[in-house]
Design an enzyme around this catalytic site. Structure first.
Site, PDB file in Angstrom:
ATOM      1  N   ARG A   1       0.828  -1.198   0.000  1.00  0.00           N
ATOM      2  CA  ARG A   1       0.000   0.000   0.000  1.00  0.00           C
ATOM      3  C   ARG A   1       0.870   1.259   0.000  1.00  0.00           C
ATOM      4  NH1 ARG A   1      -3.153   0.787   5.644  1.00  0.00           N
ATOM      5  NH2 ARG A   1      -3.751  -1.394   5.412  1.00  0.00           N
TER       6      ARG A   1
ATOM      7  N   SER B   1      -5.791   7.450   7.934  1.00  0.00           N
ATOM      8  CA  SER B   1      -6.344   6.663   6.819  1.00  0.00           C
ATOM      9  C   SER B   1      -7.405   5.696   7.329  1.00  0.00           C
ATOM     10  CB  SER B   1      -5.234   5.887   6.114  1.00  0.00           C
ATOM     11  OG  SER B   1      -4.244   6.752   5.616  1.00  0.00           O
TER      12      SER B   1
ATOM     13  N   ARG C   1     -35.914  -6.458  35.994  1.00  0.00           N
ATOM     14  CA  ARG C   1     -34.648  -6.861  35.380  1.00  0.00           C
ATOM     15  C   ARG C   1     -34.741  -8.314  34.908  1.00  0.00           C
ATOM     16  NH1 ARG C   1     -30.067  -3.755  36.554  1.00  0.00           N
ATOM     17  NH2 ARG C   1     -28.764  -5.599  36.320  1.00  0.00           N
TER      18      ARG C   1
END
Length: 434
Positions: free
Chosen positions: A111, A120, A201
């Site tokens: 690259r 990037s 819960r």
């Protein structure tokens, strides 16, 4: 990890420094079969692992050894063994990462510096890759820091893309975590529940939980990526098992990550077998390779008590331990160590001796482990079911093994390798009980 970003990319620079604006050239599909049959080639699915050299946290993290294997090696092994890809690539800007990638059998895309910056994104690097590979129709972007990825996951996702017509598929994991609204510091507010009723819960077994991206992979078709997306179109998620969702970017504690990988990682196509024999090179593994000579010309060697304990533990678990050396070591000196191990010295062909021991014990090669550190150990290391080398072994030995110790020879490498064997044997036993 390279960040994932949605949004169009309008300009990309290629590795040779020539700007490439707009979309890459469209793939010209070729018919296969000739003579007017007009059958299209199946879409080219490429695995792409992004692994730049820069890392703010751990230098060269992508090739740092995790459980004896370079981190990137775990996902490369899974991708290659899956058989789901026409090609497997590593996109990198670093020579050492390139070398490791090639050792595992991957192709390398170098690259450019423009897509190797901290700022990037994954998308930048993927688009650059596609600019150079018109043959690729689908990209399977696999995260280098997901070492518990298994080939079966990749095979199923490839089928979703190819057979079920999805444009993009990404990995998720199910979490059972209750979420609450965040309160800014200095603001007098009360927090509110986001996904539960505190008065009721639910128990874990009564709640399905929620799906979270785990970042292990993002598969997307070329046309989506060219528009600037890794997720979109006809979109689906793939749910991975929780124990396989290990992310080194999150699991900062490397030893904990190693334990999980040893238990849940993928170790290759062939099933692990129970180890019955460990053969260990003497010079450089049992010892640090140093030889001391007394005034009366007698040879003196040193060893680490931890390694003696490791040998003892192996023998107590039913694993035979034998020692080997190409040097004319003094058996009298070695016997004074009281390790109670059969040994052969002045060996010119180590593979022949180990093969003889194997046959004598009625074992297959998969039931033999070998710890070596020299060029003369290479053939044995390549043949056995489980191979290891100390941290200071020669490069030839290190390239031939499946596990590289953190300890040097004569400084705990045998004990460390013994622990590795025990963990793998636990894995073998657990798989037999299922």
């Amino acid at each position: 990890m390279d960040s994932v970003e949605k949004g169009a990319a309008t300009s990309v620079s290629n590795p040779r420094g020539r700007p490439s604006r707009g979309r890459p050239p469209k793939l010209q599909r070729n018919s296969r079969g000739g003579q007017g049959r007009g059958v299209e080639k199946p879409p080219h699915l490429a695995a792409l692992i992004l692994a730049r050299g820069g890392s703010k946290g751990i230098p060269l993290k992508n090739i740092k050894h995790l459980a004896g294997v370079p981190l990137i090696g775990w996902v490369l092994r899974a991708a290659l063994d899956s058989g789901a890809f026409q090609s497997v690539w590593v996109s990198t800007d670093h020579d050492e990462i390139e070398n490791v990638a090639k050792q595992f059998g991957a192709q390398v895309h170098r690259r450019s510096s423009e897509v190797s910056k901290d700022s990037s994104t994954s998308l930048d690097a993927i688009i650059e890759f596609l600019n150079y590979h018109n043959e690729v129709d689908i990209v399977g972007n696999i995260q280098a820091t997901s070492p518990c990825l298994h080939p079966t996951d990749l095979q199923k996702v490839a089928e979703m893309i190819r057979e079920e017509g999805y444009d993009s598929v990404f990995s998720v994991v199910r979490r059972h975590q209750f979420r609450w609204s965040e309160i800014q510091k200095g603001v007098r507010e009360v927090t509110e529940p986001l996904n539960l009723n505190p008065a009721k819960r639910p128990r874990r077994q009564d709640w399905d939980g929620e799906l979270y991206e785990n970042g292990s992979f993002y598969f997307a078709k070329r046309h989506l990526i060219e528009m600037g997306y890794l997720q979109g179109g006809k979109m689906a998620y793939y749910e991975m098992r929780a124990e396989h969702s290990v992310d080194i970017d999150v699991d900062i504690d490397w030893p904990i990550a190693e334990q999980r990988v040893l238990r849940y990682g993928y170790f290759g196509k062939e099933k692990l077998k129970e180890i019955k024999l460990l053969v260990c090179n003497i010079d450089g593994c049992l010892t640090n390779g140093h030889i001391y000579v007394s005034g009366d010309q007698k040879e003196i060697i040193s060893y680490d008590v931890k390694d003696a304990i490791g040998i003892s533990l192996l023998k107590k678990s039913g694993i035979e331990v034998r020692l080997i050396s190409e040097r004319a070591c003094s058996k009298q000196t070695l016997s004074s160590l009281k390790l109670d191990c059969k040994m052969e010295v002045s060996v010119s062909d180590k593979l022949a001796v180990v093969d003889e021991w194997r046959k004598e014990m009625g074992l297959c090669w998969k039931e033999v482990a070998y710890l070596g550190n020299e060029v003369s150990d290479e053939e044995c290391l390549k043949r056995v079911g489980l191979s290891g080398a100390p941290a200071d072994a020669c490069s030839t030995a290190q390239k031939a093994v499946g596990y590289i110790c953190k300890c040097n020879g004569g400084r705990g490498a045998i004990r460390e390798f013994a622990e590795h064997i025990f963990l793998l044997m636990e894995k073998v036993n657990n798989s037999c009980q299922k």
